[in-house]
Design a protein around this motif. Structure first.
Motif, PDB file in Angstrom:
ATOM      1  N   UNK A   1       2.939  -0.995 -11.361  1.00 53.75           N
ATOM      2  CA  UNK A   1       2.435   0.398 -10.862  1.00 53.75           C
ATOM      3  C   UNK A   1       1.938   0.470  -9.255  1.00 53.75           C
ATOM      4  N   UNK A   2       1.303  -0.812  -8.750  1.00 51.32           N
ATOM      5  CA  UNK A   2       0.298  -0.611  -7.886  1.00 51.32           C
ATOM      6  C   UNK A   2       1.243  -0.327  -6.332  1.00 51.32           C
ATOM      7  N   UNK A   3       2.442  -0.770  -6.380  1.00 50.61           N
ATOM      8  CA  UNK A   3       3.429  -0.599  -5.237  1.00 50.61           C
ATOM      9  C   UNK A   3       3.801   0.944  -5.251  1.00 50.61           C
ATOM     10  N   UNK A   4       3.527   1.886  -6.265  1.00 53.28           N
ATOM     11  CA  UNK A   4       3.806   3.008  -6.197  1.00 53.28           C
ATOM     12  C   UNK A   4       2.665   3.985  -5.728  1.00 53.28           C
TER      13      UNK A   4
ATOM     14  N   UNK B   1      -3.133   1.759  -2.931  1.00 49.62           N
ATOM     15  CA  UNK B   1      -3.111   0.733  -3.373  1.00 49.62           C
ATOM     16  C   UNK B   1      -3.911  -0.613  -2.532  1.00 49.62           C
ATOM     17  N   UNK B   2      -3.815  -0.318  -1.114  1.00 51.92           N
ATOM     18  CA  UNK B   2      -4.001  -1.211  -0.382  1.00 51.92           C
ATOM     19  C   UNK B   2      -5.519  -0.988   0.621  1.00 51.92           C
ATOM     20  N   UNK B   3      -5.855   0.075   0.311  1.00 49.73           N
ATOM     21  CA  UNK B   3      -7.346   0.585   0.796  1.00 49.73           C
ATOM     22  C   UNK B   3      -8.367  -0.073  -0.151  1.00 49.73           C
ATOM     23  N   UNK B   4      -9.261  -0.981   0.440  1.00 49.27           N
ATOM     24  CA  UNK B   4     -10.172  -1.577  -0.204  1.00 49.27           C
ATOM     25  C   UNK B   4     -11.377  -0.700  -0.874  1.00 49.27           C
ATOM     26  N   UNK B   5     -11.608   0.371  -0.219  1.00 51.72           N
ATOM     27  CA  UNK B   5     -12.484   1.322  -0.612  1.00 51.72           C
ATOM     28  C   UNK B   5     -11.902   2.011  -1.823  1.00 51.72           C
TER      29      UNK B   5
ATOM     30  N   UNK C   1      -9.686  -1.305  -6.117  1.00 50.86           N
ATOM     31  CA  UNK C   1     -10.889  -2.053  -6.301  1.00 50.86           C
ATOM     32  C   UNK C   1     -10.707  -2.656  -7.805  1.00 50.86           C
ATOM     33  N   UNK C   2     -10.099  -1.847  -8.740  1.00 48.41           N
ATOM     34  CA  UNK C   2      -9.933  -2.084 -10.115  1.00 48.41           C
ATOM     35  C   UNK C   2      -8.808  -3.000 -10.348  1.00 48.41           C
ATOM     36  N   UNK C   3      -7.660  -3.020  -9.285  1.00 48.77           N
ATOM     37  CA  UNK C   3      -6.932  -3.959  -9.206  1.00 48.77           C
ATOM     38  C   UNK C   3      -7.325  -5.564  -8.866  1.00 48.77           C
ATOM     39  N   UNK C   4      -8.120  -5.662  -7.900  1.00 50.35           N
ATOM     40  CA  UNK C   4      -8.695  -6.749  -7.587  1.00 50.35           C
ATOM     41  C   UNK C   4      -9.452  -7.217  -8.536  1.00 50.35           C
TER      42      UNK C   4
END
Length: 346
Positions: free
Chosen positions: A313-316, A321-325, A330-333
């Motif tokens: 799901x993350x790439x959609x 998806x790529x913004x650290x804040x 954050x949940x994915x990391x």
């Protein structure tokens, strides 16, 4: 504060790099580091399934929070292994919590009445507020290092914490390296899993430790995955209101529904097998090596499947998806980091 407010403070907690004092106070108030601690020691004395489900619920609120509740409660496993006086000293305080490592990266020099301990141990989650540290050491006797391993408990004021935790996720777990130099550990403050020295234990404490640890860490992964799916659903709903994205959002919604169903099946798989094993254990039946291997394989497979759900799901999810804040990043990391624990990796 209300425990549900933890969910709104994930970014604050990550940026701080540790649990805020009011969150720690909430943990002490609700005995969340004492889920498997006897009531006589100020604990909740839950059964295994009840406690594991609490780990998942806390991890839905925030991965760091859930991980630390799980690790803190994990230290309850040592309760029966210490003599009554030492056990009460370590576990009775309201803020009692153990951090430490099972890896034998220290040396305990045998001396009359105890040991002189020196060593350094990595990845001790909760190191910045632990009241006691546990550590495994090889025993040195009369100048000769032996193959014997001894587990030691050491008060926090004798331990140096090296603030070196720099992982991509679970940034607020304070999983730092600890170090001791020539610290005196009396014989009665050493222990060994499986050797019972007091009456404060329960059926949870005699459940096979490997399966206990696997179930604990897997429940954290399930909780973080559940949180990821919730956050993804919020983002998809927000973007579905944009007419230019209708077709694309429809496809993502379908994928999300598939993964939500997949998640519930994984959740059911864990709790079904864990309940079966727990009932056998309570009835006095010893789990076979084959059963324990089956549980270990299942735990690793489900952890990998949780990561796959998030990755599908993350790439959609655009720049969130790529913004650290962003919450979803954050949940994915946090999920990726939790699923990397040695109990859950091949």
């Amino acid at each position: 504060m209300n425990i549900l407010q933890i969910k709104e403070r994930g970014l604050e907690i990550e940026c701080l790099g540790r649990l805020p004092e009011d969150v720690l106070e909430l943990i002490y108030e609700q005995q969340l580091f004492k889920l498997f601690t006897a009531k006589e020691l100020g604990g909740k004395d839950l059964d295994l399934l009840e406690g594991i489900k609490v780990f998942q619920k806390m991890s839905v609120l925030d991965g760091n929070f859930g991980w630390l509740v799980t690790i803190g409660t994990g230290g309850n496993a040592f309760i029966p292994t210490l003599n009554k006086e030492v056990c009460e000293k370590i576990f009775s305080p309201r803020n009692a919590v153990i951090a430490g490592s099972g890896y034998p990266s220290g040396i305990a020099v045998k001396i009359d009445g105890g040991y002189r301990v020196t060593g350094q141990w990595k990845y001790c989650s909760g190191a910045d507020y632990a009241t006691t540290f546990t550590m495994n050491c090889f025993v040195e006797n009369e100048g000769i290092r032996t193959d014997k391993i001894i587990s030691c408990s050491v008060n926090c004021d004798q331990v140096e914490v090296l603030n070196d935790w720099r992982a991509m996720g679970l940034k607020a777990t304070a999983s730092h390296t600890i170090r001791v130099q020539d610290v005196w550990v009396p014989e009665e403050e050493t222990f060994q899993l499986g050797i019972i020295k007091n009456k404060y234990g329960s059926a949870v404490h005699s459940f096979p430790f490997g399966a206990f640890a696997e179930a604990s860490f897997l429940s954290v992964c399930l909780g973080i995955t559940e949180n990821f799916l919730e956050e993804t659903a919020i983002l998809v709903k927000q973007r579905s209101n944009d007419p230019s994205r209708t077709e694309r959002m429809g496809a993502i919604q379908f994928l999300l529904m598939q993964q939500q169903k997949n998640f519930r099946q994984l959740e059911e798989q864990l709790y079904s097998l864990l309940n079966e094993y727990w009932q056998k254990h309570k009835e006095g039946h010893e789990l076979t090596d084959e059963e324990l291997q089956q549980f270990s394989r299942m735990s690793k497979d489900i952890a990998a499947a949780c990561v796959d759900i998030a990755n599908s799901l993350i790439r959609s999810l655009g720049m969130d998806a790529v913004t650290e804040t962003s919450s979803v990043n954050r949940i994915w990391r946090n999920l990726y980091t939790a699923a990397h624990h040695s109990f859950l990796t091949p």
